[in-house]
Scaffold this active site. Sequence first.
Site, mmCIF file in Angstrom:
data_model
loop_
_atom_site.group_PDB
_atom_site.id
_atom_site.type_symbol
_atom_site.label_atom_id
_atom_site.label_comp_id
_atom_site.label_asym_id
_atom_site.label_seq_id
_atom_site.Cartn_x
_atom_site.Cartn_y
_atom_site.Cartn_z
ATOM 1 N N HIS A 119 8.907 16.199 7.402
ATOM 2 C CA HIS A 119 10.174 16.151 6.680
ATOM 3 C C HIS A 119 11.372 16.453 7.570
ATOM 4 C CE1 HIS A 119 8.845 16.302 2.308
ATOM 5 N NE2 HIS A 119 9.596 15.245 2.500
ATOM 6 N N GLU A 140 -1.567 -10.858 6.827
ATOM 7 C CA GLU A 140 -2.016 -9.803 7.737
ATOM 8 C C GLU A 140 -3.501 -9.927 8.035
ATOM 9 O OE1 GLU A 140 -0.851 -6.039 5.888
ATOM 10 O OE2 GLU A 140 -1.105 -6.914 3.916
ATOM 11 N N ASP A 144 -1.237 -4.953 10.711
ATOM 12 C CA ASP A 144 -2.639 -5.251 10.418
ATOM 13 C C ASP A 144 -3.109 -6.535 11.095
ATOM 14 O OD1 ASP A 144 -3.664 -3.106 8.889
ATOM 15 O OD2 ASP A 144 -2.456 -3.741 7.178
ATOM 16 N N CYS A 171 7.336 -8.164 8.429
ATOM 17 C CA CYS A 171 7.682 -6.774 8.100
ATOM 18 C C CYS A 171 6.842 -5.781 8.879
ATOM 19 C CB CYS A 171 7.578 -6.531 6.605
ATOM 20 S SG CYS A 171 5.955 -6.915 5.956
HETATM 21 C C1 PEP Z 1 1.597 -4.562 8.224
HETATM 22 O O1 PEP Z 1 0.370 -4.536 8.124
HETATM 23 O O2 PEP Z 1 2.198 -5.123 9.165
HETATM 24 C C2 PEP Z 1 2.447 -3.902 7.210
HETATM 25 C C3 PEP Z 1 3.758 -4.022 7.233
HETATM 26 O O3 PEP Z 1 1.825 -3.144 6.294
HETATM 27 P P1 PEP Z 1 1.382 -1.608 6.517
HETATM 28 O O4 PEP Z 1 1.923 -1.143 7.836
HETATM 29 O O5 PEP Z 1 1.906 -0.881 5.351
HETATM 30 O O6 PEP Z 1 -0.123 -1.766 6.545
HETATM 31 MG MG MG Z 2 -0.566 -3.865 6.317
#
Ligand code: PEP
Ligand code: MG
Length: 571
Positions: free
Chosen positions: A190, A432, A456, A503
């Site tokens: 935190h 992913e 992933d 992302c």
């Molecule tokens: C990813 O796998 O790139 C992703 C954005 O999801 P997370 O990091 O939450 O697995």
């Molecule tokens: Mg992921």
Amino acid sequence: MSNKISGIAASAGIAIAKAFVLEEPEYTIDSKKVEDPAAELKRFEDALEKAKGELNVIKDKAKEELGEDKAEIFAAHLLVLSDPELVDAVKDKINNDQVNAESALDEVSSMFISMFENMDNEYMKERAADIRDVSKRVLGHLLGLETRSLAMIDEETVIIAEDLTPSDTAQLNPTYIKGFATDIGGRTSHSAIMSRSMEIPAVVGTKTVTKDIPSGTTIIVDGLAGEVIVDPTEDELQAYKQKLADYQEQKAEWAKLVNEATTTKDGAHVELAANIGTPNDLTGVLNNGAEGIGLYRTEFLYMGRDNLPSEEEQFEAYKTVVEKMEGKPVVIRTLDIGGDKELPYLDLPKELNPFLGFRAIRLCLEEKEIFRTQLRALLRASAFGNLKIMFPMIASLEELREAKNMLETEKSQLQKEGVSVSDELEVGIMVEIPSTAVAADLFAKEVDFFSIGTNDLIQYTMAADRMNERVSYLYQPYHPAILRLINMVINAAHKEGKWAGMCGEMAGDEIAIPLLLGLGLDEFSMSATSILPARSQMSKLSKADLATLAEKAMMAGTSEEVQKLVETYNQ
Ligand code: PEP
Ligand code: MG
């Protein structure tokens, strides 16, 4: 001996000031039998009330000076103080064992702290820190100790502490507190999160700062490199003053871009969005000029509690986010639990390979009630802004179709109930899993968008666990195989007139950005503080040249060769 102490870079920036070592008061607790448990209960209740009063004051101060989201930590602390599981357990102990309040509280809180600390989940471990913080506050009152007050500091200082509790951090006045360094903690603690939003440079997890630095020593906290320099030489001081000036100049340059669109030198536009975990992250998102939310990881709504969030609770969270984003796109990902993210209260059996196991959409399609509740909340919130739904970990068309069918069923049901739902709701998937990247042309016909989850995708393509240090050399975002998969996904989307975003962490990576622009990625979603540096970098790049660079990179032999290609291009 080197005068540099290494740690984890928790908050960017450089602080140069005298050290103030925060001493922990001695919490010596003698366990004593008491004659009059009722009097002891009264002492405990009085201490609780004092702690609550203090927390209310700190909460209001934090709200005024740091914003609503920071103040919520103290609301959570107040909840701990009213939690019957903790409070009643202490009272029972005083009554049944006839012991003094200090030892009853110490024993019960230690039990809860070690329970949370032993959970295999970073978020739960952080909850242990909250309970420790709150219990110390109450113990301080029972023992009649002075509670340390950081608010009293009125000269430029760098705080050195074993750890900083959230209440310590909230009292830091950035006018005087230039930075801090701690022995323990990680980037997700935190205090680290708060230091980033308060923009106080910080290095955590150094293991030894409190031992190595006496109060009054001049030190430099380099939150960019994750280093603390003790008693710097005149040359070092000059070098760091220059580094600080360069960083401030760079930040001022970036800040000019807050309200700008993201455009390359040759006029191509892409969207720069932010990844969030909770509605509290929105302040940073707006301050950093995000053009949307590219990933809202909803699993945090389900964590740090002992039951599932209700439809209403979820609806409120999703509605808040879309409303605050005022029509900008908000991609909300359905529950992605499993892998390294556990929900203890679901009581799922332990698996040998959790990342390849029962997680995300797989779990949601099996535990239909959990999924249905979330879909209803999302559909209802869609009427309040530009909400898009995204399914995680899709490996096959059957999964996508089943998830979409469930969404359609819930939509019709809500409409029958007279509830408004957006007519323009886009539905997409995270890419992913390699099977989905390779067959992206098939998926592109049945989705509105893709968002490539490289965190992933890289681990599954390279068969290298993203959590395992020993195979981390194989975790290669720039590997030509990864670039080719990304290329396939983007091309497949464009062929069907759909958009492709990313992302995973790779979207904000300085080396990857030129390649991704060259491959034609439409949307880049990253942590809020990476947005302005990325926007600045993109404004200096020309998309037309980058297509050639990306072609060359896909034909390179190794990740290292790709990196060299980009570096040569950047010069
Ligand atoms: C990813 O796998 O790139 C992703 C954005 O999801 P997370 O990091 O939450 O697995
Ligand atoms: Mg992921």
